[in-house]
Write an enzyme that holds these catalytic residues in place. Structure first.
Site, PDB file in Angstrom:
ATOM      1  N   LYS B 119      -7.302 -15.836  12.280  1.00 29.98           N
ATOM      2  CA  LYS B 119      -7.320 -16.854  11.229  1.00 29.98           C
ATOM      3  C   LYS B 119      -7.068 -18.255  11.781  1.00 29.98           C
ATOM      4  O   LYS B 119      -7.526 -19.239  11.220  1.00 29.98           O
ATOM      5  CB  LYS B 119      -6.280 -16.509  10.159  1.00 29.98           C
ATOM      6  CG  LYS B 119      -6.450 -15.119   9.535  1.00 29.98           C
ATOM      7  CD  LYS B 119      -7.824 -14.899   8.912  1.00 29.98           C
ATOM      8  CE  LYS B 119      -8.064 -13.440   8.604  1.00 29.98           C
ATOM      9  NZ  LYS B 119      -9.465 -13.124   8.323  1.00 29.98           N
ATOM     10  N   GLU B 203       0.463 -22.366   6.379  1.00 24.63           N
ATOM     11  CA  GLU B 203      -0.484 -23.171   5.633  1.00 24.63           C
ATOM     12  C   GLU B 203       0.208 -23.650   4.369  1.00 24.63           C
ATOM     13  O   GLU B 203       1.047 -22.948   3.820  1.00 24.63           O
ATOM     14  CB  GLU B 203      -1.672 -22.283   5.226  1.00 24.63           C
ATOM     15  CG  GLU B 203      -3.024 -22.916   5.365  1.00 24.63           C
ATOM     16  CD  GLU B 203      -4.138 -21.907   5.062  1.00 24.63           C
ATOM     17  OE1 GLU B 203      -4.952 -21.671   5.943  1.00 24.63           O
ATOM     18  OE2 GLU B 203      -4.148 -21.365   3.939  1.00 24.63           O
ATOM     19  N   HIS B 238      -0.803 -10.850  -4.130  1.00 19.00           N
ATOM     20  CA  HIS B 238      -1.987 -11.177  -3.334  1.00 19.00           C
ATOM     21  C   HIS B 238      -3.073 -10.112  -3.351  1.00 19.00           C
ATOM     22  O   HIS B 238      -4.027 -10.198  -2.595  1.00 19.00           O
ATOM     23  CB  HIS B 238      -1.614 -11.497  -1.875  1.00 19.00           C
ATOM     24  CG  HIS B 238      -0.700 -12.670  -1.784  1.00 19.00           C
ATOM     25  ND1 HIS B 238      -1.146 -13.949  -1.969  1.00 19.00           N
ATOM     26  CD2 HIS B 238       0.628 -12.749  -1.591  1.00 19.00           C
ATOM     27  CE1 HIS B 238      -0.131 -14.771  -1.877  1.00 19.00           C
ATOM     28  NE2 HIS B 238       0.959 -14.074  -1.655  1.00 19.00           N
ATOM     29  N   ARG B 295     -17.248  -8.255   6.165  1.00 20.09           N
ATOM     30  CA  ARG B 295     -17.553  -6.881   5.774  1.00 20.09           C
ATOM     31  C   ARG B 295     -18.003  -6.895   4.319  1.00 20.09           C
ATOM     32  O   ARG B 295     -17.959  -7.928   3.667  1.00 20.09           O
ATOM     33  CB  ARG B 295     -16.289  -6.037   5.881  1.00 20.09           C
ATOM     34  CG  ARG B 295     -15.147  -6.676   5.092  1.00 20.09           C
ATOM     35  CD  ARG B 295     -13.959  -5.774   4.905  1.00 20.09           C
ATOM     36  NE  ARG B 295     -12.787  -6.541   4.510  1.00 20.09           N
ATOM     37  CZ  ARG B 295     -12.496  -6.922   3.290  1.00 20.09           C
ATOM     38  NH1 ARG B 295     -13.316  -6.641   2.296  1.00 20.09           N
ATOM     39  NH2 ARG B 295     -11.405  -7.614   3.016  1.00 20.09           N
TER      40      ARG B 295
END
Lengths: 169, 504
Positions: B119, B203, B238, B295
């Site tokens: 990431k 982040e 999440h 994917r």
């Protein structure tokens, strides 16, 4: 026959009287008439309560049951008047006390608690992993760790004892 | 000359294995399923042309063992491998190993996966490509001190994320400096175990963001298109639980801008096959790159329902090496689609995963209702795999109609033997915030109490009547069973026989 029905924290009392072709139900001051038809023995019923149609899927023995109605599952506990009378004569069982149990099946990933150690409310006792999520199992109140029943890597079933806590010294 | 795959190994289980198998069969492609000991009876085994055992129930000894999968594929004479989602689907080394073994991997190259899978690296590449990204660390964060410095710079709350994570796994939200160090350590340990890399980055946590993602398809000849967005802001811890398309906040202009950014992101890493670029969208409708899922996505069916594109069949075509004939301007979403994820969990008990055996299963029917599932009566649901049981998808002319249809379909979905979140989903869809389309990713948390409230007085009274009726019936049957002479039951238990006989 009177039935006592526990739904969450609330208890309802429903009197059921069988007539030739239907059931007469009394709940508080209200009376209902129900037509009951078995779709699958013990598992699925079509019930018409004064014409209102309910399709019920059942899992359980008539005492502790899950009913699925309109897609939604509901846990209910039912006791009839005879069962209640019997229980009151024999007296209720004592609760287990300070045993922390696994609330779900999983794998013990880490054990923080050690026998003899003092813990505060909110302290992490161990980490239980289920379906790839780590769940911190914490002390609900202050106490002393009396016994640890599991070790890292153990697979436990729901309800398995994990840790015995005693009141704070 | 159209090329075609001949025989596909489906390196997955559950509903997604079934989904892929179905597409292959429709294309006339042979299929090979693999299974762990827990899945011998699974639907994907029964629907495949061939099936082979790969190991004991833990995924780490079966579905995650790439060498075994490749061995099966070669022995069975496959020419290709479909990874589904989860398991090895985003493992670049596995994609490479398939290619090395002469098997077409139905997905992107290992290199593209690694670029997007890291990431931290992905953020850098996107910045270079001109795709907007959220404020945060420039690379992985090594120690708590550095984390504290960056966090105070960008301001709380912040998200600590596993560099190798994704799909909502390995994320921790930290609201103030006091929680920071513990969260950092937990995140690292979880990341280490789940992804075999403890690297994490930080982040800015955007206030009230929406999670909107764009589906892309890219062939091996440089042609990339997007299939519009999916709105995935209804999340718990999440994990997405309801998805819809179009998003209530995306208009054609924003769709086109986000779509172009997603296509750009895919091009930047030489992406091919199906992929999804996830964005966070803030209240001002600015969007930021979140991650790319390299994917097939769980929620891909809603895109299929509104675009008419069969994404799995497109994947097979692309992997065979055929140029994509689909043009961007031909892709016009029609109507509205919603998906809900039906999970084995107990909302009343902190959503803990539920285990058990499915006793009864009644699936909804009617027009424009689609169920992607690997469910059957007698199926054991245990701790080894994901808790998702089924995806229920509906399509309609507009959003209101889609919501009504979903409520109707959920009401027909009866499962016993295991607790599910169906009732919870019904309540989610009934909230004003969902109905108005104004929700964001904090929606479930904000409405937790309302969504978990006990039934209303009227509903509780009805339920008590039904419970009394059922309890009465079961006691009556039990006493009939006790009275029945066992000799008359012909080997069956008296209880069971009495139940089958029904009312006297």
């Amino acid at each position: 026959m009177k039935y006592f029905i526990r739904i969450g924290a609330a208890e309802h009392e429903v009197d059921v009287e069988a007539t030739d072709d239907r059931l007469v139900l009394r709940h508080g001051d209200d009376t209902f008439h129900a037509d009951v038809s078995e779709v699958e023995a013990g598992e699925k019923y079509s019930v018409l309560v004064d014409g209102r149609s309910f399709s019920i899927s059942v899992d359980g023995d008539g005492r502790k049951m899950t009913l699925v109605v309109g897609g939604r599952d509901h846990g209910v506990e039912v006791e009839d008047e005879r069962e209640r009378a019997m229980r009151e004569i024999s007296g209720g069982g004592a609760s287990g006390g300070g045993v922390v149990e696994a609330v779900m099946p999983g794998i013990v990933r880490r054990v923080d608690a050690a026998p003899g150690g003092a813990v505060e409310a909110g302290d992490r006792l161990l980490i239980l992993e289920a379906m790839k999520m780590e769940n911190e199992i914490c002390a609900e109140a202050a106490g002393v760790v009396e016994e640890v029943f599991v070790k890292e890597g153990d697979t436990v079933e729901a309800g398995a004892p994990l840790i015995q806590l005693a009141p704070p010294a | 000359m159209t090329k075609k795959l001949r025989k596909v190994l489906v390196a997955n289980r559950g509903e997604i294995a079934v989904r892929v198998l179905r597409a292959c069969r429709e294309e006339g492609i042979e299929t090979v399923a693999v299974y762990s000991d827990a899945d011998r009876n699974a639907l994907h085994v029964r629907l495949a042309t061939e099936a082979y055992r790969i190991g004991p129930p833990p995924a780490s000894e079966s579905y995650l063992v790439g060498e075994k999968l490749i061995e099966v594929a070669r022995a069975a004479g496959c020419d290709s491998v479909h990874p589904g989602y989860g398991f090895l689907s985003e493992n670049g080394d596995f994609a490479d190993a398939c290619a090395d073994a002469g098997l077409a991997f139905i997905g992107p190259t290992g290199e593209a996966m690694r670029e997007m899978g890291d990431k931290v690296r992905a953020r850098d590449r996107m910045r270079e490509a001109g795709v907007p990204i959220a404020p945060g660390s420039d690379g992985a964060v090594e120690d708590p001190g550095e984390l504290e410095r960056i966090a105070s710079e960008i301001g709380f709350p912040v998200m600590i994320k596993a560099a190798a994570g994704g799909g909502g796994k390995g994320i921790r939200i930290v609201h103030d400096a006091a929680e920071l160090v513990r969260a950092f350590e937990m995140a690292r340990s979880e990341a280490e175990k789940s992804f075999k890399s403890g690297a994490v980055y930080v982040e800015k946590f955007l206030a009230k963001p929406r999670h909107v993602e764009i589906q892309v398809l890219a062939d091996h000849h440089g042609h990339v298109v997007h299939l519009g967005e999916r709105e995935c802001s209804v999340q718990r811890r999440h994990q997405k639980i309801v998805e819809e398309t179009p998003s209530p906040i995306v208009d054609p202009e924003l769709r086109s801008r986000m779509g172009e950014a997603a296509v750009q992101a895919a091009r930047e890493v030489g992406y091919r096959n199906a992929g999804t670029v996830e964005f966070l969208v803030d209240a001002e409708r600015n969007f930021y790159f979140l991650e790319m899922n390299t994917r097939l996505q769980v929620e891909h069916p809603i895109t299929e329902q509104v675009t008419g594109v069969d994404i799995v069949r497109a994947q097979l075509e692309i992997a065979a090496g055929n140029p994509m004939t689909l043009r961007q301007e031909e892709i016009q979403p029609r109507g509205h689609a919603i998906e809900v994820r039906i999970c084995a969990e107990d909302p009343a008990n902190r959503f803990l995963p539920a285990t058990g055996t499915i006793k009864q299963l009644d699936l909804p029917g009617g027009g424009r209702v689609r169920i992607d599932a690997g469910l059957y009566e007698g199926m054991k649901v245990d701790v080894h795999y994901d808790s998702m049981l089924a995806k229920l998808i509906v399509r309609a002319n507009d959003r209101d109609e889609a919501i009504s249809r979903m409520q109707r379909a959920l009401g027909e979905f009866h499962v016993t033997g295991i607790k599910t979140n169906i009732g919870f989903l019904q309540r989610v869809l009934a909230t004003d915030e969902f109905r108005s389309g104004t929700y964001d990713t904090g929606f479930i948390d904000r409405h937790q109490d309302e969504l978990l409230a006990p039934p209303s007085d009227g509903a509780a009274r009805d339920l008590s009547l039904l419970a009394a009726i059922v309890a009465h019936e079961l006691r009556r049957l039990r006493s009939t069973a006790a009275a029945a002479p066992s000799a008359a039951t012909g080997g069956r238990s008296a209880w069971r026989t009495a139940l089958r006989r029904g009312r006297p």
